[in-house]
Design a protein around this motif. Structure first.
Motif, PDB file in Angstrom:
ATOM      1  N   UNK A 311       0.839  -1.210   0.000  1.00 21.66           N
ATOM      2  CA  UNK A 311       0.000   0.000   0.000  1.00 21.66           C
ATOM      3  C   UNK A 311       0.875   1.263   0.000  1.00 21.66           C
ATOM      4  N   UNK A 312       2.046   1.149   0.620  1.00 23.02           N
ATOM      5  CA  UNK A 312       2.937   2.314   0.705  1.00 23.02           C
ATOM      6  C   UNK A 312       3.493   2.732  -0.658  1.00 23.02           C
ATOM      7  N   UNK A 313       3.386   1.825  -1.644  1.00 26.60           N
ATOM      8  CA  UNK A 313       3.907   2.153  -2.981  1.00 26.60           C
ATOM      9  C   UNK A 313       2.882   2.927  -3.827  1.00 26.60           C
ATOM     10  N   UNK A 325       4.084  12.112  -9.921  1.00 25.77           N
ATOM     11  CA  UNK A 325       3.858  10.669  -9.782  1.00 25.77           C
ATOM     12  C   UNK A 325       5.198   9.960  -9.583  1.00 25.77           C
ATOM     13  N   UNK A 326       5.222   9.048  -8.586  1.00 27.29           N
ATOM     14  CA  UNK A 326       6.438   8.240  -8.373  1.00 27.29           C
ATOM     15  C   UNK A 326       6.331   7.001  -9.257  1.00 27.29           C
ATOM     16  N   UNK A 327       6.764   7.140 -10.496  1.00 24.93           N
ATOM     17  CA  UNK A 327       6.561   6.057 -11.468  1.00 24.93           C
ATOM     18  C   UNK A 327       7.295   4.788 -11.060  1.00 24.93           C
ATOM     19  N   UNK A 328       8.397   4.957 -10.354  1.00 27.58           N
ATOM     20  CA  UNK A 328       9.152   3.773  -9.912  1.00 27.58           C
ATOM     21  C   UNK A 328       8.296   2.896  -9.023  1.00 27.58           C
ATOM     22  N   UNK A 329       7.542   3.515  -8.115  1.00 30.26           N
ATOM     23  CA  UNK A 329       6.661   2.759  -7.216  1.00 30.26           C
ATOM     24  C   UNK A 329       5.540   2.077  -7.996  1.00 30.26           C
ATOM     25  N   UNK A 330       5.003   2.804  -8.973  1.00 34.71           N
ATOM     26  CA  UNK A 330       3.924   2.246  -9.792  1.00 34.71           C
ATOM     27  C   UNK A 330       4.425   1.028 -10.573  1.00 34.71           C
ATOM     28  N   UNK A 331       5.606   1.181 -11.144  1.00 36.10           N
ATOM     29  CA  UNK A 331       6.182   0.065 -11.911  1.00 36.10           C
ATOM     30  C   UNK A 331       6.452  -1.122 -10.984  1.00 36.10           C
ATOM     31  N   UNK A 332       6.910  -0.853  -9.764  1.00 33.08           N
ATOM     32  CA  UNK A 332       7.155  -1.935  -8.807  1.00 33.08           C
ATOM     33  C   UNK A 332       5.869  -2.725  -8.553  1.00 33.08           C
ATOM     34  N   UNK A 333       4.759  -1.994  -8.367  1.00 33.99           N
ATOM     35  CA  UNK A 333       3.480  -2.675  -8.109  1.00 33.99           C
ATOM     36  C   UNK A 333       3.061  -3.523  -9.311  1.00 33.99           C
ATOM     37  N   UNK A 334       3.259  -2.964 -10.506  1.00 33.93           N
ATOM     38  CA  UNK A 334       2.882  -3.718 -11.717  1.00 33.93           C
ATOM     39  C   UNK A 334       3.733  -4.975 -11.856  1.00 33.93           C
ATOM     40  N   UNK A 335       5.023  -4.833 -11.568  1.00 38.12           N
ATOM     41  CA  UNK A 335       5.919  -5.994 -11.678  1.00 38.12           C
ATOM     42  C   UNK A 335       5.512  -7.068 -10.649  1.00 38.12           C
ATOM     43  N   UNK A 336       5.148  -6.621  -9.452  1.00 37.41           N
ATOM     44  CA  UNK A 336       4.728  -7.570  -8.416  1.00 37.41           C
ATOM     45  C   UNK A 336       3.444  -8.295  -8.847  1.00 37.41           C
ATOM     46  N   UNK A 337       2.502  -7.526  -9.419  1.00 37.55           N
ATOM     47  CA  UNK A 337       1.247  -8.136  -9.885  1.00 37.55           C
ATOM     48  C   UNK A 337       1.535  -9.172 -10.969  1.00 37.55           C
TER      49      UNK A 337
END
Lengths: 355, 301
Positions: A311-313, A325-337
């Motif tokens: 959730x923190x991402x 927008x912190x795109x790095x965090x967004x990309x991290x979430x997508x990669x995790x999904x």
């Protein structure tokens, strides 16, 4: 083309649930924003009679010099000033009676280089009776919840941040986990998986379509929620403080976070083929992530736990405050999904379908 | 004579569930246009075999080729050409049967519902009722319509008449024969001996995960022999029937019982040389054959 038929069938079976949930979200959201003005007023509540007192703090060498000036009270013979470290003044730290003028200067050592946090109350003596003039503090923030939890209900950005970051992330997270687990587990438990997978449809296609439907429904829900949020904020006259694009961006960029939850739910559903177990573990996952996120928000000393919560991402607070927008965090979430989806595919393609 | 085309070719099929043997070293061939009965008690491995063929479970060892295609690698193509009725199944309880069947048809790329409607009429299935409202028998009919509606080349049926009333069972047997006439290959598991005897061309008997016998039903019955019971007027010499083709010879007073597996003509002539009061010649049912296999632990009768 047979693509999408599994999705359509799943939608046919579950659209009522999605519709009811969307309505619930919309109603709660609109209702919460509607009460913002009164919440804000209560939140920004100042000490009684603070408007009657001006307070100025100046650092002079090793001392903080606090100068009070108050309005004249009709018929006042003289004034009394009490100093305390709480607004209640039950046991004042200091008390000065018989002040003839309407100013008072108090000196105190600073706390960690900043002015001390002190409360002052002023009362007037009128014909032998004490009349309250007002109270004031050296502190800018007066709300203890705001002080301790960093909550800011007084500002629409803080208010929306609390709505999304504390309430809706949990509400939507738990619901989509339920929806994603059920979309697969029901086929196992109601005994139709054999028939479904004996059709010329690959397990990969089956699973991806199940995932995609919940993902798409969640996106629609988020877009609707975003639009309703904008409309509600506009209705309470706060669109000058927070931009519509910040609200929409915040809601829509929560999608990668929810994709992680959906993917994890599908992974549990195909691995366990028992909805109760899968739901139990998935709910636990969501609640633990939520708990870590809350704990990390409570104090700076606990911030180190935040990276352990997905959730923190999703940087809802900074997005609502108009930051980039912190795109790095967004990309991290997508990669995790994607990692969860690939794991689910790997397991589902290799496992036996239970009879 | 034209050689029959091989539809199912199973060699050494083995499936373990942990340490438990589901099936082991199963060899079986099913040819185009035949109805193959797969007989065995509950837990013998019938369902495991069918589900392994459709890649619903992954085999531990062995080769399964259907239409010459590998059951795992080419499972999509196999499923495109195979109808399947599971032994125990469910559908969407809140949807109409018509909706569900149309959806399953569409998964096969078929939008024409004519055959589905015809089958439903034939089996007296109301397509406009919700699946959850159907009785056990009607759910089974929905399953049968589902298995046959895409008009595929091979149909795998797991206990297909479970829950059907006797009249509907008869209708179903007739339908199976029609489908065979239309060139369909049908592989059906059952523990109902009478139905296998009535509709199947060949039967495979499975026991504890091991195949016991695969045989044409008529040949199998022939192999089993006939039971000859003769009541003589007087006691007879036991040595009289010690001849080729006579097994399990027993005498109870003037009543003689024997199993005749061959040389029937000579046996009857020998018997008729004595004075006979009563005589019966009975063909063994598949049930007897089945029980014999099981009582003998699967050894040849």
């Amino acid at each position: 083309m047979k693509l999408g038929r599994t999705m359509l069938m799943e939608l046919r079976c579950s659209w009522r649930g999605y519709l009811i949930f969307t309505l619930v979200v919309v109603l709660i959201l609109a209702g919460m924003v509607e009460i913002f003005p009164s919440v804000s007023e209560a939140w920004q509540h100042e000490l009684d009679g603070a408007e009657n007192i001006d307070i100025v703090t100046v650092m002079e060498g090793d001392l903080a010099v606090i100068e009070l000036t108050w309005v004249e009270h009709p018929g006042a013979d003289n004034y009394t000033v009490m100093v305390g470290n709480s607004p209640y003044m039950i046991v004042p730290m200091d008390r000065v009676d018989g002040i003839e003028g309407r100013t008072y200067t108090y000196q105190a050592p600073p706390e960690d280089g900043t002015p001390p946090e002190l409360y002052f109350s002023v009362s007037a003596m009128v014909d032998g009776e004490r009349k309250f003039v007002g109270a004031e503090s050296t502190m800018e923030r007066l709300n203890p919840l705001e002080e301790t939890l960093g909550l800011d209900y007084g500002d629409i950005r803080g208010f929306m941040s609390v709505i999304w970051g504390m309430w809706f992330v949990l509400l939507i997270g738990l619901y989509i986990a339920l929806a994603a687990v059920n979309s697969v587990s029901r086929d196992f438990e109601e005994g139709r998986m054999d028939i479904l997978l004996s059709q010329p449809v690959s397990r990969r296609q089956y699973m991806l379509e199940k995932f995609s439907l919940v993902a798409l429904v969640t996106m629609v829900l988020l877009v609707i929620s975003g639009v309703v949020s904008v409309a509600s904020v506009n209705a309470v006259g706060e669109l000058e403080t927070i931009s519509a694009s910040a609200i929409l961006l915040t809601t829509i960029l929560s999608w990668p976070l929810f994709l992680v939850i959906i993917a994890f739910s599908v992974l549990m559903a195909v691995y366990l083929d028992n909805s109760k177990k899968a739901l139990g573990i998935t709910f636990l996952f969501v609640l633990v992530q939520y708990g870590i996120h809350l704990v990390g928000d409570m104090a700076e000393a606990l911030e180190y736990v935040k990276p352990f919560s997905v959730i923190s991402y999703w940087n809802h607070d900074s997005l609502l405050h108009g930051e980039a927008v912190a795109w790095g965090d967004t990309v991290f979430l997508l990669v995790l999904a994607i990692a969860f989806v690939l794991s689910a595919l790997y397991i589902f393609e290799r496992r036996d379908v239970p009879a | 004579m034209k050689k029959k085309k091989l539809v199912m070719d199973i060699r050494g099929l083995t499936k373990y569930y942990g340490k438990v043997v589901g099936i082991e070293g199963l060899d079986l061939k099913v040819y185009e246009g035949e109805i193959m009965g797969f007989l065995g008690p509950n837990g013998a491995g019938k369902t495991t075999t069918i589900r392994a063929c459709l890649d619903l479970i992954h085999k531990s060892d062995g080769v399964v080729n259907i239409f010459g295609l590998d059951s795992h690698r080419d499972s999509l193509e196999i499923r495109r050409r195979t109808g399947y009725l599971p032994g125990d199944f469910g559908m969407y309880p809140d949807l109409k049967v018509r909706t569900i069947l149309k959806y399953l048809l569409s998964q096969n790329g078929i939008s024409d519902t004519t055959r589905m409607e015809e089958l439903a009429r034939s089996f007296e299935l109301d397509l406009d009722r919700k699946y959850g409202e159907l009785s056990k028998g009607n759910r089974q009919k929905a399953g049968i319509v589902q298995a046959f509606m895409a008009d595929q080349d091979l149909i795998m049926l797991d206990e297909p008449t479970s829950g059907l009333d006797p009249l509907m069972q008869k209708k179903f047997y007739g339908f199976l024969r029609e489908e065979r006439e239309n060139g369909k290959t049908i592989f059906m598991s059952s523990h109902i001996l009478a139905e296998v005897e009535e509709v199947c061309d060949r039967v495979a008997i499975i026991r504890n995960g091991h195949l016991q016998v695969v045989e044409n039903i008529h040949s199998l019955k022939e192999k089993m022999g006939k039971k000859l019971v003769v009541e003589f007027e007087n006691s007879v010499d036991t040595g009289l029937f010690e001849m080729e083709g006579v097994n399990d010879f027993s005498i109870d007073g003037r009543m003689v019982t024997m199993i005749v597996t061959s040389n029937l003509d000579e046996v009857i002539k020998t018997v008729s040389r004595q004075n006979i009061i009563n005589m019966s010649l009975e063909t063994f049912s598949l049930e007897h054959l089945f029980l014999t296999y099981y009582s003998r632990g699967g050894r040849d009768p």
